[in-house]
Design a protein around this motif. Sequence first.
Motif, mmCIF file in Angstrom:
data_model
loop_
_atom_site.group_PDB
_atom_site.id
_atom_site.type_symbol
_atom_site.label_atom_id
_atom_site.label_comp_id
_atom_site.label_asym_id
_atom_site.label_seq_id
_atom_site.Cartn_x
_atom_site.Cartn_y
_atom_site.Cartn_z
ATOM 1 N N HIS A 32 0.849 -1.185 0.000
ATOM 2 C CA HIS A 32 0.000 0.000 0.000
ATOM 3 C C HIS A 32 0.881 1.230 0.000
ATOM 4 O O HIS A 32 2.074 1.163 0.311
ATOM 5 N N TYR A 33 0.293 2.346 -0.366
ATOM 6 C CA TYR A 33 1.026 3.615 -0.349
ATOM 7 C C TYR A 33 1.148 4.103 1.081
ATOM 8 O O TYR A 33 0.202 4.041 1.876
ATOM 9 N N LEU A 34 2.335 4.606 1.429
ATOM 10 C CA LEU A 34 2.569 5.137 2.774
ATOM 11 C C LEU A 34 3.527 6.310 2.698
ATOM 12 O O LEU A 34 4.568 6.227 2.050
ATOM 13 N N ALA A 35 3.142 7.411 3.330
ATOM 14 C CA ALA A 35 4.006 8.589 3.390
ATOM 15 C C ALA A 35 4.102 9.070 4.823
ATOM 16 O O ALA A 35 3.111 9.066 5.561
ATOM 17 N N GLU A 36 5.311 9.485 5.213
ATOM 18 C CA GLU A 36 5.548 10.001 6.571
ATOM 19 C C GLU A 36 6.345 11.293 6.466
ATOM 20 O O GLU A 36 7.380 11.342 5.794
ATOM 21 N N ASN A 37 5.806 12.342 7.082
ATOM 22 C CA ASN A 37 6.462 13.654 7.057
ATOM 23 C C ASN A 37 6.757 14.108 5.623
ATOM 24 O O ASN A 37 7.816 14.678 5.330
ATOM 25 N N GLY A 38 5.823 13.832 4.729
ATOM 26 C CA GLY A 38 5.963 14.278 3.353
ATOM 27 C C GLY A 38 6.850 13.412 2.488
ATOM 28 O O GLY A 38 7.008 13.692 1.294
ATOM 29 N N LYS A 39 7.430 12.356 3.037
ATOM 30 C CA LYS A 39 8.305 11.470 2.262
ATOM 31 C C LYS A 39 7.607 10.129 2.037
ATOM 32 O O LYS A 39 7.025 9.564 2.953
#
Length: 514
Positions: free
Chosen positions: A258-265
């Motif tokens: 799945h798609y995952l982003a943390e702090n814009g990354k």
Amino acid sequence: MISQADPKFLWNRSLAKPFVDAKASRFVAPFIWGFVEQLKDFPLERHKSSLNSSSHDANNSIPSAHLNFPPNSESPIKNSLKLPRNSTRDLGTLTLIARRGVDRAGTRQWRRGADAAGHVANFVETEQILAVPNRNVTSSFVQVRGSIPLLWTQLPNMNFKPTTVIASNHLSSLSFDKHCAQLLGRYDAVVVVNLINHGGTEGKLERLLRLEVTRYLKSFSGLRYIAFDFHHECRNGRYSRVSLLWDQIQSDFDQFGHYLAENGKIVTQQVGTVRTNCMDCLDRTNVVQGMLARKNLETVLARLGYLPSTPPLSPSMSLSSSPPSSPSSPTAHPPLISLPSCYPALEREFKNIWADHGDILAEQYAGTGAMKSGFTRTGRRTTIGFLDDCGKAVVRYYYNNFRDGVRQDSIDLITGAFSIPKGGVSGMGSTRGVRDKRQEEGDELIGQRKNVEKKSINVGVMEGRKSLGHSASFRPSPPHTHPPLPPWTDLLSLRSPLSLLFPSSSSSSSFPSS
């Protein structure tokens, strides 16, 4: 803004064209048709043991509470959770967005299968977006549905089950190849889950689809086919046997991610999707897509530390009660504690939002809410749910034979599948309209065009005129051509006749607001 919209899901694409050609697109807002609903501010708890885990596991969050709460009131999910002292509370949001494809758009029995360009009827992309704002984490999971990508049709003929007309395989091959190219170009890899029966007319479609997949894979890759006879495997209300399908999908599900982003990354991306279909791509499809969505939620929760990945053993729990995946499997992962056991109120709201999603998509295509929605909402197959399905079947028959022709005309005009030449319509049928050539070619390949004039006048369906989708002439109907329908037909305007007896069995809105 409209120039940035995905044309596959842009429902005012044809209507906006004059503005775009005049370089005035800034005056046009993009429009989608489908479903949007959001669950806000539901609590999630992180234990201290989870807080000490590596930071790159900061993924997503999961489902929530009600969409709108009264002012100064708390979510019922918030009130249902008692957090231990060694835990940290975060708030999450779940958003569910479904976008209906504009190509080969239409109603249940006027639009089936594929056209010559590879576009299929009832194509819907559903995205489940999970966010934990205070951790600045966002995740999404995408899956799709669409009619069987062969040249086939079921034009209404007053029979409860209209005759299924299927083109020969060599005629369907080009449409099938184009459809697969579209899917793989958009989603990279695809698992096709076919839920139709393996006997009767549906069995013929299943065998033809299997042959097309086998032929396609001799030259191309990226596609996998799974045939699961839903009605046979889950007969007598044993819907728990959907787990047999999950066993076949799990390795692909884990691989696609799945798609995952943390702090814009971006941390991870989804690299494939599951394409689910039955005959209508509504009722059986809703059950399976809801199951996959729950699996995704549980996976994300576990990764974020909101759901223990391995259940603790108790004196009453044996090691064999929750066997782990085989260590030799490349996609093996520890067993998860289920969502209902940790967040029962959240599970209830999650079921409701997915049942709403299924009902709205079914209304748009078939005229009623989804069958089997009682199971989606409660997890149980009940007598009330069975009777509700029977009522919906009767209503669908009425809509398909007496109302959907007019709806199909409207959709064809809006999407550009049928266009009126400059100068408009002058008089009764004196001006010929122009059909989308892709639809024209598809009808000719199926062998319908030569029979449409005789067989598909849509017996009384459109107040005595032919459907724009299956005729070259446009005849505006004079008002009050027919006497009014008898009073009992008012019941058919309801989502289900059972809503008279059980008001809570029907959903509250006909189209969700964002």
